[in-house]
Write a protein that holds these residues in place. Sequence first.
Motif, PDB file in Angstrom:
ATOM      1  N   TYR A  64       0.745  -1.379  -0.185  1.00 24.00           N
ATOM      2  CA  TYR A  64      -0.047   0.007  -0.122  1.00 24.00           C
ATOM      3  C   TYR A  64       0.955   1.020   0.448  1.00 24.00           C
ATOM      4  O   TYR A  64       1.710   1.574   1.188  1.00 24.00           O
ATOM      5  N   ILE A  65       0.706   2.770  -0.666  1.00 25.88           N
ATOM      6  CA  ILE A  65       1.732   2.894  -0.911  1.00 25.88           C
ATOM      7  C   ILE A  65       0.737   4.307  -0.787  1.00 25.88           C
ATOM      8  O   ILE A  65      -0.741   4.804  -1.392  1.00 25.88           O
ATOM      9  N   TYR A  66       1.591   5.186   0.218  1.00 28.89           N
ATOM     10  CA  TYR A  66       0.209   7.023   0.806  1.00 28.89           C
ATOM     11  C   TYR A  66       1.057   7.872   0.292  1.00 28.89           C
ATOM     12  O   TYR A  66       2.542   8.171   0.278  1.00 28.89           O
ATOM     13  N   ILE A  78       5.518  11.153  -2.028  1.00 30.88           N
ATOM     14  CA  ILE A  78       5.336   9.717  -1.660  1.00 30.88           C
ATOM     15  C   ILE A  78       6.196   9.343  -0.065  1.00 30.88           C
ATOM     16  O   ILE A  78       6.481  10.259   0.450  1.00 30.88           O
ATOM     17  N   ARG A  79       4.350   8.949   0.980  1.00 32.25           N
ATOM     18  CA  ARG A  79       4.343   9.746   1.565  1.00 32.25           C
ATOM     19  C   ARG A  79       5.270   7.672   2.866  1.00 32.25           C
ATOM     20  O   ARG A  79       5.568   7.890   3.512  1.00 32.25           O
ATOM     21  N   GLY A  80       5.001   6.932   2.608  1.00 33.49           N
ATOM     22  CA  GLY A  80       5.624   5.902   2.743  1.00 33.49           C
ATOM     23  C   GLY A  80       4.658   4.351   2.227  1.00 33.49           C
ATOM     24  O   GLY A  80       3.986   4.716   1.358  1.00 33.49           O
ATOM     25  N   TYR A  81       4.772   3.131   2.416  1.00 33.10           N
ATOM     26  CA  TYR A  81       4.367   2.326   2.599  1.00 33.10           C
ATOM     27  C   TYR A  81       3.854   1.673   3.650  1.00 33.10           C
ATOM     28  O   TYR A  81       4.409   0.858   4.370  1.00 33.10           O
ATOM     29  N   GLY A  82       2.480   0.737   3.557  1.00 34.69           N
ATOM     30  CA  GLY A  82       2.053  -0.412   4.341  1.00 34.69           C
ATOM     31  C   GLY A  82       2.285  -1.534   3.657  1.00 34.69           C
ATOM     32  O   GLY A  82       2.156  -1.507   2.331  1.00 34.69           O
ATOM     33  N   VAL A  83       3.241  -2.446   4.056  1.00 30.41           N
ATOM     34  CA  VAL A  83       3.793  -3.336   3.803  1.00 30.41           C
ATOM     35  C   VAL A  83       2.409  -4.954   4.526  1.00 30.41           C
ATOM     36  O   VAL A  83       3.453  -5.155   5.442  1.00 30.41           O
ATOM     37  N   PRO A  84       1.748  -5.563   3.609  1.00 28.08           N
ATOM     38  CA  PRO A  84       1.211  -6.298   3.961  1.00 28.08           C
ATOM     39  C   PRO A  84       1.967  -7.868   4.794  1.00 28.08           C
ATOM     40  O   PRO A  84       3.263  -8.199   4.014  1.00 28.08           O
ATOM     41  N   SER A 118      10.234  -5.180   7.434  1.00 22.65           N
ATOM     42  CA  SER A 118      10.072  -4.823   6.032  1.00 22.65           C
ATOM     43  C   SER A 118      10.737  -3.948   5.473  1.00 22.65           C
ATOM     44  O   SER A 118      10.442  -3.116   4.626  1.00 22.65           O
ATOM     45  N   ARG A 119      12.157  -3.652   5.924  1.00 15.88           N
ATOM     46  CA  ARG A 119      13.193  -2.753   5.896  1.00 15.88           C
ATOM     47  C   ARG A 119      13.878  -4.207   4.545  1.00 15.88           C
ATOM     48  O   ARG A 119      14.601  -3.296   4.040  1.00 15.88           O
ATOM     49  N   TYR A 120      13.476  -5.040   4.100  1.00 19.56           N
ATOM     50  CA  TYR A 120      14.261  -6.139   3.099  1.00 19.56           C
ATOM     51  C   TYR A 120      14.135  -5.540   1.927  1.00 19.56           C
ATOM     52  O   TYR A 120      15.075  -5.259   0.964  1.00 19.56           O
ATOM     53  N   ASN A 121      13.456  -4.191   1.459  1.00 19.94           N
ATOM     54  CA  ASN A 121      13.697  -3.831   0.122  1.00 19.94           C
ATOM     55  C   ASN A 121      15.263  -2.596  -0.159  1.00 19.94           C
ATOM     56  O   ASN A 121      15.255  -2.398  -0.955  1.00 19.94           O
ATOM     57  N   GLU A 122      15.063  -1.850   1.323  1.00 18.30           N
ATOM     58  CA  GLU A 122      15.987  -1.165   1.910  1.00 18.30           C
ATOM     59  C   GLU A 122      17.611  -2.308   0.950  1.00 18.30           C
ATOM     60  O   GLU A 122      18.254  -1.749  -0.022  1.00 18.30           O
ATOM     61  N   ILE A 123      17.770  -3.457   1.308  1.00 18.21           N
ATOM     62  CA  ILE A 123      18.879  -4.025   1.247  1.00 18.21           C
ATOM     63  C   ILE A 123      18.745  -4.472  -0.116  1.00 18.21           C
ATOM     64  O   ILE A 123      19.807  -4.244  -1.306  1.00 18.21           O
ATOM     65  N   LYS A 124      17.348  -4.758  -1.000  1.00 14.62           N
ATOM     66  CA  LYS A 124      16.951  -5.098  -2.173  1.00 14.62           C
ATOM     67  C   LYS A 124      17.752  -3.501  -2.954  1.00 14.62           C
ATOM     68  O   LYS A 124      18.505  -4.440  -3.978  1.00 14.62           O
TER      69      LYS A 124
END
Length: 472
Positions: free
Chosen positions: A287-289, A341-347, A446-452
């Motif tokens: 979810y992108i805010y 982009i405000r941030g993300y909800g990551v289910p 949930s910070r795994y995308n930062e590593i990517k």
Amino acid sequence: MGLIGKTTPEKIWNFLKSKGLSSCGAAGLMGNLYAESGLNPQNLQNSYEKKLGHADASYTAAVDNGSYGNFARDGAGYGLAQWTYHTRKAALLEYAKAAGKSIGDLETQLGFLMKELTEGYKATLSVLKSAQTVIAASNAVLTQFERPADQSDTVKTKRAGYGQKYYDQYAAGAVSNKKNGGTSNMNVSEVRKKFAARAAAYVGVKEGTAAHHAIIDAYNNHKPLAQGYKVTYRDAWCATFGSKIAIEAGYTDIIPTECSCDRQIKLWQQMGRWCENDAKVPEPGDYIYYDWDDNGAGDCTGSSDHVGVVESCNGNTITVIEGNKSNAVGRRTLEVNGRYIRGYGVPDFSKKATSEPAKPAAPAQPAQGTTGEQVYTVQRGDTLSGIAAKYGTTYQKLASYNGIANPNVISVGQKIKIPGSGVRTYTVKSGDSLWAIAAKQLGDGSRYNEIKTMNGLTSNTIYAGQTLKLPA
């Protein structure tokens, strides 16, 4: 050759797949056939039964034995696709006679269906072979092949919904058996894509229509009702739409339902599934805010004005499905780490995935020491904050370290020095995943995308012995 399957839907599915249709294409076509005939190859249009003095079986038998000779021109819809126009019905009859089969034979009608698509509806067939969403395939069949009088948003949504059920049953359900306590037969990537496809199925629904009212009603009927507030048909409905998709999927345990963006963000934070990093590379289902007052500098932390469901992220381009976009459900494209982009909800979609067996948790491994100074060459489309995110630092630190007076102004080809003190490395061990590494080393999975992002990874696949840079 004979149809394969135990039930009529299964036989139709296997036949269409054998003809090269994508899973979404087969499902979209089947949803339309179901709407037309209930998948009954002998179906006579109900409104003509009394007029012609026949029911399904007697009409079929009369045509087969020649006692009824006005099949082509009686104006009655017949068969899987409810063929009605006289030239198409005449061609169906000729096809059945040439095959020596009943006019109501399932395999014969499927063969005729493919003949029509191949010879007279090539554009539609092309969509069915390449479709990546059920709604795209369904709409192509509805508007180009079936072409009923009513092609409204309500009809499009209903037929795509029928198709989605066949997709869920035959495409997604055939992946593997359920294991590990999950609720689907898919791996995480498949769960994400299927969830995003649910949102995409509503593209084109306009505010004020019956389909829009159905979205609001579905949200209001879900209990407990957030804040005790019943959304009206005139309210802003972006968060309501996102919540409705979660309700429809049965995922309200991993996605908080709300009609307010800011309150929904707080719920994500309480669940530990909020990603504050604007530079995150999202995946389908996130979810992108947005904050329309974002000035584009640094990390936006203002109030949120809008929300959507990420459909895909290819390269640097994010595609989002949003409710209440120009008073409809529509798509938006923007760049990774783009303005607003405000941030993300990551289910936590891993709770819904079962086809990948759980791996035993590997003991935490300490990250290695920091690396020395690196140099990055600015590429087209880069921002200083985006570069900083790749190396686990902040744009303020990069600006100061490189003597950049205006962090918003950098040029292609410019060399940006990356201080070594901000970068750690980690050597992947057997059984590791990006999420597990982020949880162990960064304290938040949930910070795994930062590593990517830091490592330029295009998928979640990693291997033992690989060295990964870690953000601070």
